[in-house]
Motif scaffolding. Structure first.
Motif, short mmCIF file in Angstrom:
data_model
loop_
_atom_site.label_atom_id
_atom_site.label_comp_id
_atom_site.label_asym_id
_atom_site.label_seq_id
_atom_site.Cartn_x
_atom_site.Cartn_y
_atom_site.Cartn_z
N GLU A 138 0.93 -1.25 -0.06
CA GLU A 138 0.07 0.07 0.01
C GLU A 138 0.81 1.38 -0.02
OE1 GLU A 138 -3.21 0.17 -0.59
OE2 GLU A 138 -3.65 -2.09 -0.07
N ARG A 139 2.04 1.04 0.30
CA ARG A 139 2.85 2.28 0.56
C ARG A 139 3.40 2.78 -1.20
NH1 ARG A 139 7.82 0.28 3.56
NH2 ARG A 139 8.89 1.84 2.53
N PHE A 140 3.20 1.78 -2.01
CA PHE A 140 3.69 2.03 -3.40
C PHE A 140 2.44 1.98 -4.34
CE2 PHE A 140 7.26 0.29 -0.87
CZ PHE A 140 8.16 1.29 -1.02
N ASP A 141 1.96 3.33 -4.49
CA ASP A 141 0.62 3.18 -5.09
C ASP A 141 0.95 2.56 -6.58
OD1 ASP A 141 -1.93 3.93 -5.96
OD2 ASP A 141 -1.23 6.09 -6.88
N GLY A 142 0.26 1.52 -7.01
CA GLY A 142 0.34 0.89 -8.43
C GLY A 142 0.89 -0.49 -8.33
N VAL A 143 1.55 -0.87 -7.14
CA VAL A 143 2.05 -2.07 -6.98
C VAL A 143 0.75 -3.10 -6.54
CG1 VAL A 143 3.25 -3.48 -5.51
CG2 VAL A 143 4.15 -1.45 -6.21
N VAL A 144 0.76 -4.45 -7.01
CA VAL A 144 -0.10 -5.24 -7.01
C VAL A 144 -0.10 -5.47 -5.51
CG1 VAL A 144 -0.76 -7.65 -7.18
CG2 VAL A 144 0.23 -6.28 -8.86
N THR A 145 -1.15 -5.49 -4.81
CA THR A 145 -1.19 -5.57 -3.34
C THR A 145 -1.61 -7.12 -2.92
OG1 THR A 145 -3.83 -5.25 -3.48
CG2 THR A 145 -2.34 -3.39 -2.97
N GLY A 146 -1.83 -7.68 -1.86
CA GLY A 146 -2.07 -8.87 -1.32
C GLY A 146 -0.48 -9.62 -1.23
N SER A 147 -0.64 -10.95 -1.37
CA SER A 147 0.52 -11.84 -1.04
C SER A 147 1.42 -11.76 -2.38
CB SER A 147 0.14 -13.32 -0.87
OG SER A 147 -0.70 -13.77 -2.20
N TYR A 148 0.79 -11.62 -3.60
CA TYR A 148 1.77 -11.50 -4.71
C TYR A 148 2.69 -10.20 -4.28
CZ TYR A 148 3.64 -10.90 -9.30
OH TYR A 148 4.74 -10.80 -10.42
N GLY A 149 2.01 -9.02 -4.03
CA GLY A 149 2.90 -7.92 -3.85
C GLY A 149 3.70 -7.87 -2.79
N ARG A 150 3.45 -8.34 -1.69
CA ARG A 150 4.10 -8.66 -0.71
C ARG A 150 5.58 -9.44 -0.81
NH1 ARG A 150 -0.67 -8.75 2.33
NH2 ARG A 150 -0.75 -10.84 2.22
N GLY A 226 12.61 -2.17 -10.17
CA GLY A 226 12.79 -2.16 -8.65
C GLY A 226 11.34 -2.52 -8.23
N VAL A 227 10.85 -1.53 -7.39
CA VAL A 227 9.61 -1.85 -6.67
C VAL A 227 8.39 -1.69 -7.82
CG1 VAL A 227 7.77 -0.43 -5.36
CG2 VAL A 227 10.11 -0.58 -4.38
N TRP A 228 8.73 -0.99 -8.85
CA TRP A 228 7.70 -0.85 -9.83
C TRP A 228 7.67 -1.92 -10.69
CZ3 TRP A 228 5.24 2.60 -7.42
CH2 TRP A 228 6.20 3.75 -7.01
N SER A 229 8.41 -3.21 -10.55
CA SER A 229 8.37 -4.31 -11.19
C SER A 229 7.27 -5.12 -10.46
CB SER A 229 9.51 -5.11 -11.37
OG SER A 229 10.15 -5.60 -9.86
N CYS A 230 6.70 -4.74 -9.55
CA CYS A 230 5.80 -5.54 -8.81
C CYS A 230 4.24 -4.77 -9.17
CB CYS A 230 5.82 -5.45 -7.30
SG CYS A 230 7.50 -5.93 -6.77
#
Length: 353
Positions: A138-150, A226-230
């Motif tokens: 949730e800190r990185f707007d646009g990243v997939v949330t849930g278990s995949y994002g974590r 980096g982060v945005w690959s998620c």
């Protein structure tokens, strides 16, 4: 020594007394006496008026500490963090001081040693860096949330920490400013004239919290670093239940930055022909976990190695891009199972996140 004015007054008195004595002795008339006295007094008065005032000695003190509430010149903008420019507390220290990086931890925390040998740990100012173990999607707007994002952020966090330690530890840096409370000071560091803060954002290890780094974040987002690959789900290896035809769901972008409903064109699924023969998509359809379905009914053919982007929103189909026509978001941001189905043979390609 008597001042000039005092001397002239004394002279006038002496002349007056002398004139009186002369009168008594030589019997001069009184009018002569009065003239002499008047002239003496006039000369003394003029001298007293024209003489410069005596200098007055003023005691001076040198304060060892700044006077309370005194106004001092502000530091130049390149030595001030955003917090200072917005009036937040925290003194500027060690501006433009040289140091050597001796340690890097997650979350943008860097330990350096000053020229005097003192060790200090700071956080890079103006950025929100990923922790060593990842972070909340949730800190990185646009990243997939849930278990995949974590899970994705945890992997990126480990890579980021290794890369940062390899690139930065042992480097000579310039500490441009240090601000903030004693518990969480922040700083702008530069190596070879380039901001380390900006480098973290450029490589996708952090998001920008300062407008100075907004352009670096846009570039990292666009490149998927980096982060945005998620922000995009990519199966490895390709997930499919049949070997022929070799269609696969190559990527899913479910969570556009900002309001999803206002960015439906940026919510999409990528279908790819990973085989060696062209595939007629006329009988194929794409469905999500909620049984919302998109049909490839326009007789489109996908050549070997070719990709087709299926946008959730409404638009005009063109080469490489088709539009679902949905008026609301289709893809869940945290979990979803997508199916690519051959309606003729019931062969299915799945992708879950």
């Amino acid at each position: 020594m008597l001042p000039l004015a005092s001397f002239m007054l004394v002279l006038a008195v002496v002349l007056a007394v002398g004139a009186y004595v002369v009168t008594r002795i030589d019997a001069l008339d009184h009018r002569t006496l009065l003239v002499v006295v008047a002239v003496g007094l006039a000369v003394g008065g003029v001298a007293a008026q024209s003489a410069p005032p005596a200098p007055v000695e003023v005691a001076t003190t040198v304060a060892s500490d700044p006077v309370p509430n005194a106004t001092t010149p502000a530091a130049s903008d390149d030595r001030r963090t955003v917090a200072e420019r917005h009036g937040e507390t925290g003194a500027v220290a060690a501006a433009n001081a040289s140091a050597t990086v001796v340690g890097v931890a997650g979350g943008g925390r860097i330990t350096y040693r000053t020229a005097a040998g003192e060790r200090r740990t700071i956080r890079l100012a103006g950025i929100d860096a990923l922790g060593a173990g990842g972070g909340d999607p949730e800190r990185f707007d646009g990243v997939v949330t849930g278990s995949y994002g974590r899970t994705c952020l945890a992997e990126v966090g480990r890579r980021a920490l290794i890369d940062a330690r390899t690139a930065v530890v042992g480097e000579s840096v310039t500490v441009r400013s240090v601000t903030g409370s004693a518990g969480a000071p922040t700083a702008v560091l530069a190596a070879d004239g380039r901001s380390l803060n900006r480098r973290f954002v450029e490589r996708g290890y952090a998001r920008a919290t300062d407008d100075r780094y907004a352009d670096a974040e846009r570039a990292a987002r666009s490149a998927g670093r980096g982060v945005w690959s998620c922000a995009t789900v990519e199966p490895t290896p390709p997930l499919r239940e049949s070997a022929e035809p070799a269609l696969r769901i190559a990527a899913v972008h479910p969570n556009p930055p900002g309001d999803d409903a206002a960015a439906l064109d940026d919510e999409y699924v990528v279908v790819e022909n990973a085989g060696e023969e062209s595939v007629d998509l006329s009988d194929w359809y794409l469905t999500d976990g909620g049984d919302r379905t998109y049909f490839f009914f326009d007789g489109r053919t996908l050549r070997p190695g070719e990709q087709l982007v299926v946008h959730v929103g409404d638009g005009r189909n063109r080469d490489g891009h088709v539009y679902w026509g949905a008026s609301a978001p289709v893809l869940d941001n945290d979990r979803e199972t997508l199916k690519l189905v051959d309606g003729d043979t019931d062969r299915v390609v799945r992708l879950s996140y």
